[in-house]
Design a protein around this motif. Structure first.
Motif, PDB file in Angstrom:
ATOM      1  N   LEU A 162       0.840  -1.193   0.251  1.00 48.38           N
ATOM      2  CA  LEU A 162      -0.116   0.029  -0.124  1.00 48.38           C
ATOM      3  C   LEU A 162       0.830   1.228   0.014  1.00 48.38           C
ATOM      4  CD1 LEU A 162      -2.822   1.140   0.091  1.00 48.38           C
ATOM      5  CD2 LEU A 162      -2.764   1.048   2.613  1.00 48.38           C
ATOM      6  N   LEU A 163       1.893   1.162   0.957  1.00 50.13           N
ATOM      7  CA  LEU A 163       2.857   2.348   0.858  1.00 50.13           C
ATOM      8  C   LEU A 163       3.605   2.396  -0.474  1.00 50.13           C
ATOM      9  CD1 LEU A 163       4.333   4.564   2.421  1.00 50.13           C
ATOM     10  CD2 LEU A 163       6.133   2.840   3.349  1.00 50.13           C
ATOM     11  N   GLN A 164       4.058   1.588  -1.104  1.00 46.11           N
ATOM     12  CA  GLN A 164       4.546   1.484  -2.407  1.00 46.11           C
ATOM     13  C   GLN A 164       3.635   2.244  -3.284  1.00 46.11           C
ATOM     14  OE1 GLN A 164       6.146  -2.122  -3.652  1.00 46.11           O
ATOM     15  NE2 GLN A 164       6.116  -1.802  -5.573  1.00 46.11           N
ATOM     16  N   LEU A 165       2.480   1.997  -3.508  1.00 40.16           N
ATOM     17  CA  LEU A 165       1.695   2.253  -4.265  1.00 40.16           C
ATOM     18  C   LEU A 165       1.288   3.671  -4.106  1.00 40.16           C
ATOM     19  CD1 LEU A 165      -0.686   1.719  -6.773  1.00 40.16           C
ATOM     20  CD2 LEU A 165      -2.366   1.187  -4.803  1.00 40.16           C
ATOM     21  N   ALA A 166       1.299   4.043  -2.880  1.00 41.42           N
ATOM     22  CA  ALA A 166       0.888   5.714  -2.540  1.00 41.42           C
ATOM     23  C   ALA A 166       2.098   6.514  -2.995  1.00 41.42           C
ATOM     24  CB  ALA A 166       0.641   5.611  -1.033  1.00 41.42           C
ATOM     25  N   LEU A 167       3.360   5.872  -2.735  1.00 43.47           N
ATOM     26  CA  LEU A 167       4.467   6.662  -3.029  1.00 43.47           C
ATOM     27  C   LEU A 167       4.552   7.033  -4.250  1.00 43.47           C
ATOM     28  CD1 LEU A 167       7.213   5.244  -0.631  1.00 43.47           C
ATOM     29  CD2 LEU A 167       6.068   7.513  -0.515  1.00 43.47           C
ATOM     30  N   ALA A 168       4.078   5.766  -5.335  1.00 41.41           N
ATOM     31  CA  ALA A 168       4.402   5.905  -6.680  1.00 41.41           C
ATOM     32  C   ALA A 168       3.402   6.817  -7.431  1.00 41.41           C
ATOM     33  CB  ALA A 168       4.189   4.516  -7.403  1.00 41.41           C
ATOM     34  N   LYS A 207       7.272  14.126  -9.430  1.00 45.87           N
ATOM     35  CA  LYS A 207       8.410  13.909  -8.539  1.00 45.87           C
ATOM     36  C   LYS A 207       9.089  12.619  -8.706  1.00 45.87           C
ATOM     37  CE  LYS A 207       6.240  16.841  -4.993  1.00 45.87           C
ATOM     38  NZ  LYS A 207       5.921  16.956  -3.564  1.00 45.87           N
ATOM     39  N   SER A 208      10.071  12.534  -9.790  1.00 46.60           N
ATOM     40  CA  SER A 208      10.518  11.153 -10.214  1.00 46.60           C
ATOM     41  C   SER A 208      11.632  10.777  -8.961  1.00 46.60           C
ATOM     42  CB  SER A 208      11.114  11.465 -11.556  1.00 46.60           C
ATOM     43  OG  SER A 208      12.327  12.270 -11.591  1.00 46.60           O
ATOM     44  N   GLU A 209      12.131  11.851  -8.185  1.00 44.15           N
ATOM     45  CA  GLU A 209      12.959  11.654  -7.262  1.00 44.15           C
ATOM     46  C   GLU A 209      12.428  10.569  -6.031  1.00 44.15           C
ATOM     47  OE1 GLU A 209      11.297  15.338  -6.239  1.00 44.15           O
ATOM     48  OE2 GLU A 209      12.016  14.587  -7.770  1.00 44.15           O
ATOM     49  N   LEU A 210      11.172  10.309  -6.092  1.00 43.72           N
ATOM     50  CA  LEU A 210      10.432   9.501  -5.129  1.00 43.72           C
ATOM     51  C   LEU A 210      10.668   8.246  -5.637  1.00 43.72           C
ATOM     52  CD1 LEU A 210       7.193  10.952  -4.308  1.00 43.72           C
ATOM     53  CD2 LEU A 210       9.002  10.371  -2.709  1.00 43.72           C
ATOM     54  N   LEU A 211      11.406   7.790  -6.867  1.00 43.20           N
ATOM     55  CA  LEU A 211      11.701   6.352  -7.042  1.00 43.20           C
ATOM     56  C   LEU A 211      12.791   5.925  -6.127  1.00 43.20           C
ATOM     57  CD1 LEU A 211      11.586   4.119  -9.031  1.00 43.20           C
ATOM     58  CD2 LEU A 211      13.311   5.134 -10.221  1.00 43.20           C
ATOM     59  N   GLY A 212      13.474   6.832  -5.526  1.00 40.58           N
ATOM     60  CA  GLY A 212      14.326   6.313  -4.548  1.00 40.58           C
ATOM     61  C   GLY A 212      13.986   5.885  -3.295  1.00 40.58           C
ATOM     62  N   ALA A 213      12.749   6.208  -3.098  1.00 38.78           N
ATOM     63  CA  ALA A 213      11.815   5.591  -1.879  1.00 38.78           C
ATOM     64  C   ALA A 213      11.183   4.672  -2.051  1.00 38.78           C
ATOM     65  CB  ALA A 213      10.839   7.037  -1.243  1.00 38.78           C
ATOM     66  N   VAL A 214      10.437   4.453  -3.428  1.00 35.06           N
ATOM     67  CA  VAL A 214       9.615   3.138  -3.894  1.00 35.06           C
ATOM     68  C   VAL A 214      10.536   2.019  -3.899  1.00 35.06           C
ATOM     69  CG1 VAL A 214       8.167   2.341  -5.685  1.00 35.06           C
ATOM     70  CG2 VAL A 214       8.133   4.772  -5.232  1.00 35.06           C
ATOM     71  N   ARG A 215      11.956   2.251  -4.374  1.00 37.60           N
ATOM     72  CA  ARG A 215      12.589   0.983  -4.500  1.00 37.60           C
ATOM     73  C   ARG A 215      12.836   0.152  -3.237  1.00 37.60           C
ATOM     74  NH1 ARG A 215      17.172   3.244  -8.597  1.00 37.60           N
ATOM     75  NH2 ARG A 215      16.373   2.353 -10.656  1.00 37.60           N
TER      76      ARG A 215
END
Length: 645
Positions: free
Chosen positions: A18-24, A32-40
């Motif tokens: 759920l968090l992964q989906l929300a961050l993406a 904010k493509s920099e959020l990819l660093g948090a999704v990974r």
């Protein structure tokens, strides 16, 4: 506490999904493509937790923990350890946890190793994978908890279905699930590309290894499942057009079309919209297969009979995912630019023909599988069996094989019909000679489909190696070898199918110990019947000597009885020779001390599975070759930059 720890790991994994989906979603909405660093890292942690949950379930089965409901209903303390281990996924809940585990680990692999996608598309892909996972987490946690306890614990378990107590259980389902989930990754790639409007050759090159890997695993899984059913069920057949068998065939057909389409997109930047659509269709077929197997609407030796409420849950997931993807496709397809053009006579055109034929076969199999279910819903029971599939899909499959000859002999972008015809001269001559030879020897004695199958199989075998003619074999790329071997495998399998259909000899007899039976040049001497005992079964075993102009060989067909659950099974005796397989089944005792024996001689039947292995091997060589080539290109580019600096 093992079961509680497994359930906790599942809940944590679902929360991270759920968090992964929300961050993406936040990253895409806000640019904010920099959020990819948090999704990974979230995706990696989610995959790790699902692996922990599945490992804990395996532990419960190996320890025969009879306080866990799933262990009680699907295991027994006296079972061999292999069937305790494989029995983890030989049931509804365990198989769904395996599905979720593979999906989570695949998502973690995309997060860790995928570097070819643009950041926005990569983030959208991980978001799509999380969205798919969430539905299956909900299904497990609210409708199919694999860690449910019972109080008080049971004295012992009810045992595993004896038909599943075979080493094939350790290989066939996991391989299929890896293939299914590989298609879910391709689906997520397609969703990500549509969301970010980046459907191009680079997207295809990133998706191709996942599609190819899924296709290889599906090929291996279907091949292994076919052989398992062949020797375990005692019917003497290798494919029964069972609805659950079709449930695995349909994703393979769609994945085969997708593999060819994504190759065109990656190589020539064409078929953009078609590639995305096929990615949606391929995953849709894996979802349809999941619904058929686990909804309880089918009666099959392959199906998990569960209550209708779970089937409704899966049907709802199917509607949400597939309906949502189709809606997204309809919304964004206008933004997918047309790819590079190509001429009518070109390899791209032949691959389009390949895709269309595969799609038609897929549609026919889907209709034949679902039609009885739809008519039964309206109070009419209709059976659709092998005659429908053979007569309807068979001719189209042969046409597909002919297209397989032409495609590799046609150049990309543009070619001349005269040149294509010249390159096809040798396969056509071989096919003509085989046609005339078979017509002279067996016309009227075998069916038209097996007859044409043998002719086309030999023509395809020659045509498949034609791309290697006049080439330096040492310099031929590994992926080109993969294409050749995979196409050759198709020809080998087709030849085995045609030979089995055309030349199989069957004999049913009732014989006493001491009797001799002759069939198809084989002499079988029935020596005796003996009672024997295994780890968790007893059996009556027939000792027989089989000979065909040489030294006799002992074979031992059995009729086994399992006490938990009470079931009788047949264990066929197989004697393999270079030109076929002798297949003997022991039946029930008849009158006056005679025993029913069913005997088949199946010429070249093993070519079916050898061909399947070659197809998968060709795919593996293509995968390694493509990845190796990509790595070398990147390494050379990096060295060039360093040298310039």
């Amino acid at each position: 506490m093992i079961a509680e720890a497994g359930l906790a790991a599942l809940w944590l994994a679902a929360s991270l999904a759920l968090l992964q989906l929300a961050l993406a979603a936040i990253g895409l909405a806000g640019g904010k493509s920099e959020l990819l660093g948090a999704v990974r890292p979230v995706a990696v942690a989610q995959g790790g937790l699902t692996a922990v949950a599945f490992a804990l379930l395996i532990t419960l089965f190996l320890r025969s923990d009879m306080s866990v409901l799933l262990v009680v209903t699907n295991s027994h303390s006296m079972k061999p350890w292999l069937y305790k281990f494989a029995g983890t996924w030989g049931n509804h809940e365990g198989s769904m946890l395996l599905w979720v585990t593979v999906m989570g680990v695949a998502g973690a692999a995309v997060a860790l190793f995928e570097r070819a996608l643009r950041r926005e598309t990569h983030m959208a892909t991980l978001g799509g994978q999380a969205a798919i996972s969430l539905g299956f987490y909900a299904f497990l946690l609210f409708a199919s908890n694999p860690f449910a306890r019972i109080d008080p614990p049971a004295a012992d378990g009810q045992g595993l279905n004896p038909l599943l107590q075979d080493p094939g259980l350790a290989f066939h389902p996991p391989t299929l699930y890896l293939g299914y989930v590989g298609l879910s990754v391709a689906f997520s790639f397609a969703v990500g590309a549509l969301l970010t409007r980046q459907v191009d050759a680079s997207f295809a090159r990133a998706m191709r290894p996942w599609v190819l890997g899924a296709w290889i695993l599906l090929t291996l899984g279907i091949t292994a499942g076919s052989y398992w059913a062949y020797y375990e069920l005692g019917w003497g057949g290798w494919w029964f057009w069972d609805p659950v068998e079709n449930a695995s065939l349909m994703p393979w057909l769609a994945a085969t079309a997708l593999l060819h389409s994504v190759t065109v997109l990656a190589t020539r930047d064409a078929l953009r919209a078609w590639t995305v659509m096929l990615a949606v269709v391929a995953f849709s077929m894996s979802m349809v297969g999941t619904f058929l197997v686990r909804s309880g609407i089918l009666t099959s030796v392959h199906a998990f009979a569960v209550d209708p409420e779970r089937g409704t849950f899966i049907l709802a997931l199917l509607g949400i995912y597939i309906g949502g993807a189709l809606a997204l496709f309809g919304w964004r397809v206008g933004a997918v630019r047309e790819g590079a053009p190509f001429e009518l006579v070109s390899r791209e055109t032949m691959l389009v023909v390949n895709n269309l034929l595969l799609s038609v076969i897929l549609g026919l199999v889907l209709i034949g599988t679902l039609y009885p279910l739809m008519t039964e819903a309206f109070g009419h029971k209709v059976s659709v069996g092998a005659p429908y599939f053979d007569r309807i899909a068979g001719p189209i499959a042969l046409a597909l094989m002919i297209a397989m000859i032409v495609g590799p002999l046609t150049r990309w972008r543009r070619d001349r019909m005269r040149e294509v015809t010249r390159r096809m001269a040798v396969p056509l001559v071989v096919g003509g000679l085989v046609f005339l030879t078979l017509a002279a020897l067996a016309w009227g004695r075998i069916g038209i489909l097996p007859f044409l199958g043998l002719v086309i199989a030999l023509a395809v075998a020659v045509g498949s190696i034609a791309p290697l003619w006049k080439r330096n074999l040492r310099r031929t790329p590994l992926f080109a070898w993969g294409m050749v071997i995979a196409h050759l495998g198709c020809a080998v399998s087709l030849a085995g199918m045609a030979c089995d259909s055309a030349f199989t000899v069957e004999k049913l007899v009732a014989a006493r110990p001491g009797d001799t039976v002759e069939t198809a040049g084989w002499t079988l001497r029935f020596k005796q019947i003996l009672p024997i005992a295994g780890d968790n079964w007893t059996a009556l075993q027939a000792d027989m000597e089989a000979s065909r102009g040489g030294e006799p060989v002992l074979i031992h067909p059995q009729s086994r009885f399992f006490a938990s659950p009470p079931t009788t099974t047949t264990e066929a005796a197989l004697l393999t020779r270079w030109n076929g397989q002798l297949y003997v089944v022991l039946g029930q005792e008849a009158d006056e001390g005679r025993w029913q024996l069913r005997i088949w001689w199946k010429p070249f039947v093993t070519l079916i599975w050898f061909g399947g292995f070659l197809i998968a091997l060709g795919g593996a060589l293509a995968l390694v070759g493509r990845e190796r080539r990509g790595w070398l290109l990147k390494w050379r580019a990096r060295k060039a930059v360093e040298a310039a600096a």
